[in-house]
Every structure is written in structure tokens, then in C-alpha cells.
Design an enzyme around this catalytic site. Sequence first.
Site, PDB file in Angstrom:
ATOM      1  N   GLU A  21     -30.430 -12.756-147.165  1.00  0.00           N
ATOM      2  CA  GLU A  21     -29.520 -13.106-146.073  1.00  0.00           C
ATOM      3  C   GLU A  21     -29.308 -11.941-145.118  1.00  0.00           C
ATOM      4  OE1 GLU A  21     -26.409 -16.307-147.683  1.00  0.00           O
ATOM      5  OE2 GLU A  21     -26.504 -14.518-148.938  1.00  0.00           O
ATOM      6  N   TYR A  53      -9.545 -16.564-123.046  1.00  0.00           N
ATOM      7  CA  TYR A  53     -10.475 -17.056-124.061  1.00  0.00           C
ATOM      8  C   TYR A  53     -11.822 -16.343-124.026  1.00  0.00           C
ATOM      9  CZ  TYR A  53     -11.526 -20.401-120.256  1.00  0.00           C
ATOM     10  OH  TYR A  53     -11.808 -20.990-119.052  1.00  0.00           O
ATOM     11  N   GLU A  72     -14.913 -14.993-146.154  1.00  0.00           N
ATOM     12  CA  GLU A  72     -13.493 -14.672-146.146  1.00  0.00           C
ATOM     13  C   GLU A  72     -13.234 -13.328-145.476  1.00  0.00           C
ATOM     14  OE1 GLU A  72     -14.231 -17.122-149.934  1.00  0.00           O
ATOM     15  OE2 GLU A  72     -15.321 -15.654-148.730  1.00  0.00           O
ATOM     16  N   LYS A  98     -21.154 -21.329-142.530  1.00  0.00           N
ATOM     17  CA  LYS A  98     -22.569 -20.970-142.611  1.00  0.00           C
ATOM     18  C   LYS A  98     -23.353 -22.277-142.636  1.00  0.00           C
ATOM     19  CE  LYS A  98     -23.955 -17.629-145.243  1.00  0.00           C
ATOM     20  NZ  LYS A  98     -24.431 -16.767-146.359  1.00  0.00           N
TER      21      LYS A  98
END
Length: 118
Positions: A21, A53, A72, A98
Site C-alpha cells: 500500500e 471551503y 483513524e 479507502k
Amino acid sequence: MDSIKLKNIRVYAFHGCLVEESKIGSDYIVNLEVKADLSHASKSDSLHDTVDYVQLQTIVKDEMATRSKLLEHVARRIMTSVLQKIERVSEVKVSVAKVNPPIGGDVAEVSVSMKMKR
């Protein structure tokens, strides 16, 4: 309390516990909602009186560019950065997903959702 939402921010990043990954990367989708008093901006029509934004999008992109093992951890970094950089924000909610995670099954995405208040 009023809110601003950024929906389905698409980012390519390199998060995860697997070595692959960190080399191959993956697609991610981030959703962000901030709470703030927008009443003054609704009257003044001034960017100075609201939560920009574009700045929120930049924070998400910057934090997603820093590798983490866990979603997290990424989510917490995004929330912390928003609260540190934008004083007007009183609460932030984020979900980080993901897409097509490498978990040995047919799963469209895996996500975490977190909330933080000032």
C-alpha cells in the site's frame, strides 16, 4: 449552528499497514463537514466572514499526502488541522474511505467516521 460540507473529495494516497500500500497507493474518498456560525457571512456576502471551503479542501489534500497506517490517524489529523487553522469552526466531522481495499473480498470501500469539537 450552521454547516459547510465538502462531499466526495477524491484523493490518491498511500495509507495502509501493508508494504504494498505504501508503494502502490489507492483511491480515497473524504467527506468533511464543519459547523460554524455563518449568519454574519449570509448578510455581508464576504469571504472574510465565512469558512473558506478552498482552505478546507487544501487541508484535506495536505493531510492525505502524509502517509499513515490507519485511516483513524488520517481522520484525526484532518480534524485537528481544521480546528487549528480555522478559528471560526466549532466542530468538524470527517469520513475517510479507502476504495477497493486489499482485504481479500469483494468490498467497495472501508471507511472511518470521526467527530471533534473545539
